[in-house]
Design an enzyme around this catalytic site. Structure first.
Site, PDB file in Angstrom:
ATOM      1  N   HIS A  47       0.821  -1.205   0.000  1.00 15.51           N
ATOM      2  CA  HIS A  47       0.000   0.000   0.000  1.00 15.51           C
ATOM      3  C   HIS A  47       0.856   1.257   0.000  1.00 15.51           C
ATOM      4  O   HIS A  47       0.495   2.261  -0.615  1.00 15.51           O
ATOM      5  CB  HIS A  47      -0.927  -0.003   1.218  1.00 15.51           C
ATOM      6  CG  HIS A  47      -1.954   1.074   1.203  1.00 15.51           C
ATOM      7  ND1 HIS A  47      -3.088   1.013   0.419  1.00 15.51           N
ATOM      8  CD2 HIS A  47      -2.032   2.249   1.873  1.00 15.51           C
ATOM      9  CE1 HIS A  47      -3.812   2.098   0.614  1.00 15.51           C
ATOM     10  NE2 HIS A  47      -3.196   2.865   1.484  1.00 15.51           N
ATOM     11  N   LYS A  89      -6.460  13.445  -8.270  1.00 14.97           N
ATOM     12  CA  LYS A  89      -5.903  12.145  -7.903  1.00 14.97           C
ATOM     13  C   LYS A  89      -7.035  11.188  -7.558  1.00 14.97           C
ATOM     14  O   LYS A  89      -8.137  11.617  -7.188  1.00 14.97           O
ATOM     15  CB  LYS A  89      -4.958  12.275  -6.701  1.00 14.97           C
ATOM     16  CG  LYS A  89      -4.144  11.000  -6.401  1.00 14.97           C
ATOM     17  CD  LYS A  89      -3.270  11.188  -5.184  1.00 14.97           C
ATOM     18  CE  LYS A  89      -2.437   9.951  -4.907  1.00 14.97           C
ATOM     19  NZ  LYS A  89      -1.649  10.092  -3.668  1.00 14.97           N
ATOM     20  N   GLU A  91      -7.736   7.463  -5.263  1.00 14.15           N
ATOM     21  CA  GLU A  91      -7.220   6.566  -4.220  1.00 14.15           C
ATOM     22  C   GLU A  91      -8.269   5.510  -3.913  1.00 14.15           C
ATOM     23  O   GLU A  91      -9.462   5.714  -4.141  1.00 14.15           O
ATOM     24  CB  GLU A  91      -6.902   7.338  -2.935  1.00 14.15           C
ATOM     25  CG  GLU A  91      -5.593   8.109  -2.975  1.00 14.15           C
ATOM     26  CD  GLU A  91      -4.406   7.293  -2.512  1.00 14.15           C
ATOM     27  OE1 GLU A  91      -4.577   6.073  -2.321  1.00 14.15           O
ATOM     28  OE2 GLU A  91      -3.323   7.872  -2.342  1.00 14.15           O
ATOM     29  N   HIS A  93     -10.054   2.736  -1.037  1.00 11.91           N
ATOM     30  CA  HIS A  93     -10.289   2.393   0.363  1.00 11.91           C
ATOM     31  C   HIS A  93     -11.095   1.101   0.386  1.00 11.91           C
ATOM     32  O   HIS A  93     -12.170   1.019   0.985  1.00 11.91           O
ATOM     33  CB  HIS A  93     -11.019   3.531   1.085  1.00 11.91           C
ATOM     34  CG  HIS A  93     -10.315   3.959   2.337  1.00 11.91           C
ATOM     35  ND1 HIS A  93     -10.960   4.290   3.501  1.00 11.91           N
ATOM     36  CD2 HIS A  93      -8.994   4.106   2.603  1.00 11.91           C
ATOM     37  CE1 HIS A  93     -10.079   4.629   4.423  1.00 11.91           C
ATOM     38  NE2 HIS A  93      -8.876   4.529   3.896  1.00 11.91           N
ATOM     39  N   ASN A  94     -10.546   0.081  -0.271  1.00 12.15           N
ATOM     40  CA  ASN A  94     -11.276  -1.157  -0.506  1.00 12.15           C
ATOM     41  C   ASN A  94     -11.448  -2.011   0.746  1.00 12.15           C
ATOM     42  O   ASN A  94     -12.574  -2.353   1.130  1.00 12.15           O
ATOM     43  CB  ASN A  94     -10.562  -1.971  -1.586  1.00 12.15           C
ATOM     44  CG  ASN A  94     -10.431  -1.220  -2.888  1.00 12.15           C
ATOM     45  OD1 ASN A  94     -11.249  -0.350  -3.191  1.00 12.15           O
ATOM     46  ND2 ASN A  94      -9.417  -1.528  -3.656  1.00 12.15           N
ATOM     47  N   GLY A 559      -1.441   8.137  -8.791  1.00 13.31           N
ATOM     48  CA  GLY A 559      -2.594   7.278  -8.560  1.00 13.31           C
ATOM     49  C   GLY A 559      -2.381   6.378  -7.369  1.00 13.31           C
ATOM     50  O   GLY A 559      -1.779   6.776  -6.369  1.00 13.31           O
ATOM     51  N   ASN A 560      -2.842   5.151  -7.501  1.00 12.88           N
ATOM     52  CA  ASN A 560      -2.855   4.244  -6.363  1.00 12.88           C
ATOM     53  C   ASN A 560      -2.803   2.805  -6.860  1.00 12.88           C
ATOM     54  O   ASN A 560      -3.360   2.494  -7.913  1.00 12.88           O
ATOM     55  CB  ASN A 560      -4.135   4.487  -5.547  1.00 12.88           C
ATOM     56  CG  ASN A 560      -4.321   3.501  -4.416  1.00 12.88           C
ATOM     57  OD1 ASN A 560      -5.203   2.652  -4.454  1.00 12.88           O
ATOM     58  ND2 ASN A 560      -3.499   3.600  -3.394  1.00 12.88           N
TER      59      ASN A 560
END
Length: 794
Positions: A47, A89, A91, A93-94, A559-560
């Site tokens: 992460h 951006k 992100e 938060h799964n 990004g993420n």
């Protein structure tokens, strides 16, 4: 050096491997204490450091004439001209949303907003990309309700409009929903606030909420698969306060204007550990942090808890000496905690003190820069399961005729199904159906700059109104468009083509509102990269993203990466999600007067198809196919075939032509062909306009289901005033002359005042459905599955 903890147990807790521990000892020249091991655990997680994906990300294009800030900062920034810049951006938060959907989604919104205003930009819009399991499962309904409520609560309370997004459903997401949040912010100054610390001896100020035990180890938690035991990790889910964040936004933007803040970093994943180490490493300096000065929410917090807490609404600043008191007074006036908690060091370490003792001291670059890379072998051939799916051919489907399909007796639809019934079934598919139940809970008009509301057009459009209050709304001519896209079923079947399609569709949706695509932020949601299939999916998707972004000249600004999105089932089997590389793309609208929506405008307007024409021969154009289509899954229960080829050159031609045609006033509405193909796109335009349409398909020996429901082909449905028919034809002919050999237009029919959609071929009726039946099916699909009152859904 002997340690006072069980190393093996500690490594398991931190998600580290024995070889990681050996490397930590090598770098420190000693064994880490338990606090330091926790710091390495979060900072060396996927992460935070992208240890599995970093080599793949290096292939992305990251520079361009409009790029002011690329990857590596809190958010990317693009130059919009006229003294304005856009920070943006996306992100994920799964994992938190899987356990606590309300707080997980809410804090995901809060976190992405902090990334934006930390750059010095005022947040002006939010979008989201959501994935859930089938709504026939009550658990998935509960997850969706909680996630949507959390997004709405935070965005509405903080005063930032949620203007767009996408929602899709598949059984692979049942145990692991995806919650990706994207934010945009407007800047009107050359002063971009960066995160690298500088100025030895400069004070470090903590601002925002207090630090508690919520969100402990959230970064490590986000880097592991979900299991039933994950329910014990609920403390790893943060708790947000949007009202405090609103004050934080205003206070920070005020402070940035003063010029007294030299560096800023929000405290997101890994909390104080991440913010201190990243600020130090990026600045090539060190930071000393005194935990006794950190505002605490709870008594008796240990150094480990302080450093790994992910309590929300917190920031860390490096400020000019002598200005700390005036800045802290400013923050306190906004109801925020503010304290001097440390200083910038010349020595390149993160040094942590408590009660006058050094409780941790680690080289900053070991935590935030020179982090490990896990290398995996990329298999040369697709997995056997995928190879088998690529062998599928359309001729394996049942026979079709003018009245519909002759299905086998085992079909849940019976032996026959008409084209009318098929279209209604597709409109009833929750992935295709109206998302009104979702977006009506979001305040999309706060700030009064939303030009295209959710459900109106293919991309959200927000007015670029000056932040200093200069000029009325009517005087503002320019806007910014934004969209999130990912055809996850295509990515599952062919990661490279699917990822290319995600970029192409995002650009196509921007072009449909008349916006010039500028840049991309990506959110790579994938299962474990530690399996041959998982890494193959990730590597090929990155290849596809890179190739498409280069073709469209849309650099990736950041990004993420969210890996290990999979669930361990009760029988021990692993259920991975469909690989889902979400593309967030922004574009510039030069004149808001020309913005197009999906809806037809006037009866009599001519309907044209741009892109690959409808087949007039039996030969199958590989750019348009039923393989991987919504039709194939919804009607035949198949997720198979190789998705259509992506013709990036044609995409660029079609999209450029469309944008020019919108600017010149020829095109009155535009809608891309996506899930469900031509028939669904036409139905959606009719529903949006409350106007009918008569579509006449060309005579063809090709399968009728292919003509009606195939996907791909860079295709866009546009309507043109009948009074412009001659001029429009000249424009089309000129475009063909400019790009010889590219036939990319086809006349299909006309907008009607009739309350029905009629699709014919050679005078034979294929589809004839009243608008109220189309609308009812389209609008009620999601509420009906959720067991909600249907009277208010249409």
């Amino acid at each position: 050096m002997r340690v006072d903890y069980d190393v093996a147990a500690a490594l398991r807790h931190e998600g580290l491997k024995p070889h990681d521990y050996d490397e930590i000892c090598r770098r420190l020249q000693r064994a880490p204490n338990r606090v330091e091991l926790g710091m390495f655990g979060v900072m060396w997680s996927e992460h935070c450091c992208y240890r599995n994906s970093r080599p793949l990300l290096s292939s992305f294009p990251t520079s361009g004439h409009r790029i002011l800030v690329g990857p590596g900062e809190n958010a990317g920034v693009v130059d919009l001209g006229d003294g304005q810049s856009l920070a943006f951006k996306i992100e994920s938060h799964n994992h938190p949303s899987a356990l606590e959907p309300f707080q997980g989604a809410a804090t995901g919104v809060g976190g992405i907003l902090r990334d934006i205003f930390t750059m010095g930009a005022r947040p002006i819009a939010l979008l989201n990309a959501l994935r859930f399991g089938p709504l026939e499962d009550e658990r998935n309904v509960g997850l969706m309700e909680g996630v949507v409520e959390g997004i709405a609560h935070y965005g509405n309370c903080v005063g930032v409009p949620t203007v767009g997004g996408e929602v899709a459903f598949d059984s692979s997401y049942s145990g692991n929903p995806l919650v990706n949040a994207m934010a945009l912010g407007l800047m009107e100054t050359d002063e971009i606030v960066c995160s690298g610390a500088h100025g030895v001896g400069y004070p470090v100020i903590y601002v925002g909420s207090t630090t508690g035990r919520d969100g402990m180890g959230g970064a490590s938690f986000a880097s592991a698969e979900l299991t039933k035991a994950s329910l014990d990790d609920r403390p790893a889910v943060q708790v947000g306060d949007p009202f405090l964040e609103k004050g934080l936004i205003e206070a920070c933007l005020e402070a940035f204007k003063s010029g007294d803040v030299v560096a800023a970093q929000d405290m997101g994943a890994a909390g104080l550990t991440c913010s201190c180490s990243e600020m130090a490493a990026k600045g090539g300096l060190g930071i000393e942090l005194d935990l006794d000065r950190v505002p605490a929410r709870e008594l008796g917090m240990t150094p480990y808890e302080f450093l790994l807490s992910e309590s929300q609404e917190r920031m860390l600043f490096v400020v000019k000496p002598g200005q700390e008191q005036s800045l802290m007074e400013r923050f306190i006036r906004w109801g925020l905690q503010a304290a001097i908690v440390g200083c910038v060091l010349e020595e390149k370490v993160v040094r942590v003190l408590q009660k006058g003792e050094v409780v941790a001291e680690v080289p900053a670059n070991a935590l935030a820069d020179d982090t490990p890379i896990d290398r995996h072998e990329l298999v040369s051939d697709p997995p056997l399961e995928i190879q088998a799916k690529w062998d599928w051919q359309e001729n394996l489907l049942p026979v079709v005729g003018l009245k519909g399909i002759n299905l086998n007796s085992q079909s849940h639809f019976g032996s026959n199904i008409s084209w009318d019934e098929i279209l209604l079934k597709l409109l009833d598919d929750p992935t295709i159906a109206s998302k009104r139940w979702v977006y009506r809970q979001y305040d999309h008009q706060v700030q009064a700059n939303t030009v295209s509301a959710p459900g109106v057009s293919d991309a959200a459009v927000v007015r670029l109104r000056p932040q200093q209050g200069k000029g009325s709304v009517d005087e503002v001519k320019r806007g910014v468009a934004a969209v999130v896209d990912c055809p996850n079923r295509w990515v599952f079947l062919d990661p490279e083509r699917g990822a290319m399609a995600a970029v192409a569709e995002a650009a196509r949706n921007l072009s449909c509102v008349g916006a010039e695509p500028l840049a991309v932020t990506d959110n790579l949601n994938f299962p474990s990269p530690e399996t041959p299939t998982g890494y193959w999916q990730l590597a090929l998707a990155c290849r596809g993203l890179s190739k498409a972004c280069k073709t469209f000249s849309t650099p990736v600004t950041g990004g993420n990466v969210s890996l290990y999105n999979e669930t361990r089932l009760a029988d021990g089997k692993i259920q991975p999600i469909h690989p889902t590389p979400v593309v967030g793309m922004v574009g510039l609208v030069h004149n808001l007067v020309n913005v197009c929506g999906q809806a037809w405008l006037e009866p009599g307007d001519l309907i044209w198809l741009l892109g690959v024409p409808i087949d007039t021969t039996v030969a199958v154009d590989p750019r348009v196919s039923l393989a991987g289509s919504s039709y194939l899954e919804c009607i035949h229960g198949l997720v198979t075939g190789r998705p259509p080829e992506i013709d990036l050159k044609l995409e660029c031609l079609v999209q450029s032509f469309l944008r020019n045609s919108i600017t010149e006033g020829f095109v009155r509405s535009a809608h891309d062909l996506s899930d469900g193909g031509l028939a669904v796109a036409v139905a959606e335009c009719c529903i949006a306009a409350n106007l009918g349409a008569h579509i006449e398909l060309p005579s063809s020996d090709a399968r009728l289901d292919r003509l009606l429901f195939a996907e791909g082909g860079s295709r866009i449905l546009v309507s043109v005033p009948s009074t412009q028919a001659v001029a429009w034809q000249k424009v089309l002919n000129q475009a063909k002359t400019t790009a010889p050999g590219s036939v990319f237009d086809q006349y299909l029919g006309v907008v009607t005042a009739d309350d029905e959609l009629l699709i014919t071929q050679a005078g034979n009726r294929l589809v004839q459905l009243p608008l109220n039946q189309l609308r009812e099916c389209f609008e009620q699909a999601i509420p009906r599955r959720m067991g909600l009152d249907l009277s208010s859904s249409v």
